[in-house]
Each structure stands twice: as C-alpha cells, then as structure tokens.
Design a protein around this motif. Structure first.
Motif, PDB file in Angstrom:
ATOM      1  N   THR A  84      31.421  36.417  37.136  1.00  0.00           N
ATOM      2  CA  THR A  84      32.344  35.882  36.127  1.00  0.00           C
ATOM      3  C   THR A  84      33.334  34.898  36.730  1.00  0.00           C
ATOM      4  O   THR A  84      34.226  34.406  36.048  1.00  0.00           O
ATOM      5  CB  THR A  84      33.123  37.035  35.466  1.00  0.00           C
ATOM      6  OG1 THR A  84      33.761  37.830  36.485  1.00  0.00           O
ATOM      7  CG2 THR A  84      32.196  37.915  34.662  1.00  0.00           C
ATOM      8  N   ARG A  85      33.177  34.627  38.030  1.00  0.00           N
ATOM      9  CA  ARG A  85      34.038  33.692  38.750  1.00  0.00           C
ATOM     10  C   ARG A  85      35.517  34.079  38.655  1.00  0.00           C
ATOM     11  O   ARG A  85      36.393  33.254  38.439  1.00  0.00           O
ATOM     12  CB  ARG A  85      33.821  32.265  38.233  1.00  0.00           C
ATOM     13  CG  ARG A  85      32.409  31.758  38.487  1.00  0.00           C
ATOM     14  CD  ARG A  85      32.247  30.314  38.084  1.00  0.00           C
ATOM     15  NE  ARG A  85      30.884  29.856  38.371  1.00  0.00           N
ATOM     16  CZ  ARG A  85      30.445  28.624  38.133  1.00  0.00           C
ATOM     17  NH1 ARG A  85      31.272  27.722  37.606  1.00  0.00           N
ATOM     18  NH2 ARG A  85      29.204  28.296  38.413  1.00  0.00           N
ATOM     19  N   THR A  86      35.757  35.366  38.804  1.00  0.00           N
ATOM     20  CA  THR A  86      37.118  35.890  38.894  1.00  0.00           C
ATOM     21  C   THR A  86      37.304  36.466  40.291  1.00  0.00           C
ATOM     22  O   THR A  86      36.363  36.614  41.050  1.00  0.00           O
ATOM     23  CB  THR A  86      37.362  36.982  37.845  1.00  0.00           C
ATOM     24  OG1 THR A  86      36.400  38.037  38.038  1.00  0.00           O
ATOM     25  CG2 THR A  86      37.210  36.437  36.430  1.00  0.00           C
ATOM     26  N   GLY A  87      38.524  36.816  40.646  1.00  0.00           N
ATOM     27  CA  GLY A  87      38.760  37.398  41.959  1.00  0.00           C
ATOM     28  C   GLY A  87      38.648  36.373  43.074  1.00  0.00           C
ATOM     29  O   GLY A  87      38.831  35.177  42.880  1.00  0.00           O
ATOM     30  N   LEU A  88      38.313  36.829  44.266  1.00  0.00           N
ATOM     31  CA  LEU A  88      38.244  35.976  45.443  1.00  0.00           C
ATOM     32  C   LEU A  88      36.963  35.152  45.478  1.00  0.00           C
ATOM     33  O   LEU A  88      35.902  35.622  45.049  1.00  0.00           O
ATOM     34  CB  LEU A  88      38.315  36.818  46.719  1.00  0.00           C
ATOM     35  CG  LEU A  88      39.592  37.599  47.000  1.00  0.00           C
ATOM     36  CD1 LEU A  88      39.421  38.415  48.275  1.00  0.00           C
ATOM     37  CD2 LEU A  88      40.788  36.677  47.117  1.00  0.00           C
ATOM     38  N   THR A  89      37.048  33.950  46.022  1.00  0.00           N
ATOM     39  CA  THR A  89      35.863  33.157  46.324  1.00  0.00           C
ATOM     40  C   THR A  89      35.343  33.555  47.697  1.00  0.00           C
ATOM     41  O   THR A  89      36.008  34.286  48.447  1.00  0.00           O
ATOM     42  CB  THR A  89      36.197  31.658  46.323  1.00  0.00           C
ATOM     43  OG1 THR A  89      37.096  31.397  47.424  1.00  0.00           O
ATOM     44  CG2 THR A  89      36.857  31.235  45.017  1.00  0.00           C
TER      45      THR A  89
END
Length: 252
Positions: A84-89
């Motif tokens: 979901t492209r949330t949090g850390l990369t």
C-alpha cells in the motif's frame, strides 16, 4: 510521504536507540552496585528503569522518526506497508537499521564511560540455550502484535506507556529477559556488566528475534488482514500543532 528530512529521522533513531541502551546498561550497573547480593532486586531495578526510559524516549523522538529503535519493528513496518506504499521505504529501512545498530553500540560505550569503566568491555555472559531463544521469539512477536494492533485500532495515544509496560513486564515473564531487538542485542555485547551478552551468543539471539518477526507478522496478517494500510501510522510525522499520531520502540 516523508515531510521530515531523512537525516533528522536517522539522527532521532540513532539518539533514541543509544539512550535506550544507555538506560538498560546504566541501570544494570547501578542495580549491581546498590543490590550486590540480590539478583531479583537487580532485575526489578533494571526493568523499572528501562520501562520508564523507553516511554520517555518514545515521547521524545516519536514525532521525528516514529521512535522504532528496533530493526524488527522497522522491518515489519516496511514489509506490511510495501503493497500500500505506507510506512518505511526500502531506503528508509536500510538507514534505520544502520542508525539503530550504531546507536546501540554507542549507548553501551556511553554507559561504560559514565560508570568509569573501559569504553568497550566485551561481555562474558553466555546466553546460549534453546529456552532463551524461545523466550526471544515470544517477546519479539508480542512486541510487534502490540505496536501494530495499537496503530490498527487507533489507540496510538497510549503507545508510549503500553510499549514501556510490555517491555518491563517481559523482563519477568520471558526466560531471556526480553531483549526483543537485534540492535540492542549487538550493543549489549559491548559491556561486561549486568545487562551484557557474550558476543558468541548474539547471532542466535538475533536469529530468534527474526523468528519472532516472522511469527508476529504472520499473526498480524491473520488477526488484522488490512494492517498494512495503517503501517504509515508507525512512522510519525506531525507538526508542533498537531496531535501525536503514533510512536513505537524497541526493546532491550
């Protein structure tokens, strides 16, 4: 996604992890000095100081970096949020792991120096046993369940107290006294004091903690299938006039 400069977040992770390990090691040294003949009292003093310090550090650094202070928390945040492209990369994760590990080593050195010991005194305390590794799996999985369940259920305001309380309690209900943190485990090898762990025991503790990561993530996905959508709540980025959203630890 990230409005706070990467160097500021990495500095917060370095300082927070360093001060956490300083609290763990320093309170262990003080406990051994004040209660030399009572191991139970030493553990009580060490666990209470660690729990309070952890809560305070989460409040201090959470608004900058999320106050992970723990590679397994950062890894879980990256894994759960990647779809979901949330949090850390991935780049964030690499930086966090390096900052946390370096901070943990610096924290042990600082504690040693504060108590007039050699800067580095590698621990001789052997902690290599299957039941201890099982304790680390339990402690690590439980920590992840707590952190991400709080984020998922919107109860972020209690995170500093809840995470501190969990680590304080896990000192007593796990056989390993709940390191639950690969960076802190590495850092504690640099002090031959109450909180130390022999360098030879570190790899298996880390393996057990990674096992706890797998168990914890698996349980989170089973209990909260949409937990990945709230992974971003584990990386706090708030301005001064906004309420604190969420901040998380680590553990000693």
């Amino acid at each position: 996604m990230h409005s706070i400069a990467p160097w500021r977040r990495l500095l917060a992770e370095f300082l927070g992890t360093a001060l956490l390990v300083t609290a763990v090691v320093g309170s262990g040294i003080m406990a051994s000095t004040l209660s030399p003949n009572d191991i139970g009292l030493q553990l009580l003093e060490n666990s209470v100081a660690t729990a309070f310090a952890l809560g305070a550090l989460i409040l201090t650094f959470g608004p900058v970096s999320g106050a992970h202070f723990n590679p397994v928390v950062s890894a879980a945040d990256w894994f759960l949020g990647r779809r979901t492209r949330t949090g850390l990369t991935g780049t964030d994760l690499t930086g966090y792991l390096a900052a946390q590990t370096a901070g943990a080593i610096a924290g042990s050195i600082l504690a040693n120096l504060m108590f007039d010991l050699a800067a580095v005194t590698f621990s001789t305390k052997d902690r290599a046993a299957g039941h201890l590794w099982l304790g680390e799996v339990v402690a690590t999985a439980g920590l992840l369940l707590l952190i991400f369940a709080l984020a998922r259920s919107g109860r972020a305001a209690v995170a500093p107290a809840a995470v501190g309380a969990y680590i304080g309690a896990a000192y007593w209900f796990t056989s390993s006294t709940s390191f639950a943190n690969p960076a802190v485990t590495i850092g504690r090898a640099f002090t031959d004091t109450f909180a130390g762990i022999a360098p030879a025991s570190v790899p298996w503790f880390v393996v057990a903690q990674l096992g706890g990561l797998l168990v914890g993530v698996g349980l989170l996905l089973a209990l909260y299938p949409s937990v990945g959508t709230t992974a971003g709540e584990v990386v706090v980025e708030k301005t001064a006039d906004e309420p604190l959203s969420f901040c998380v630890e680590e553990s000693p």
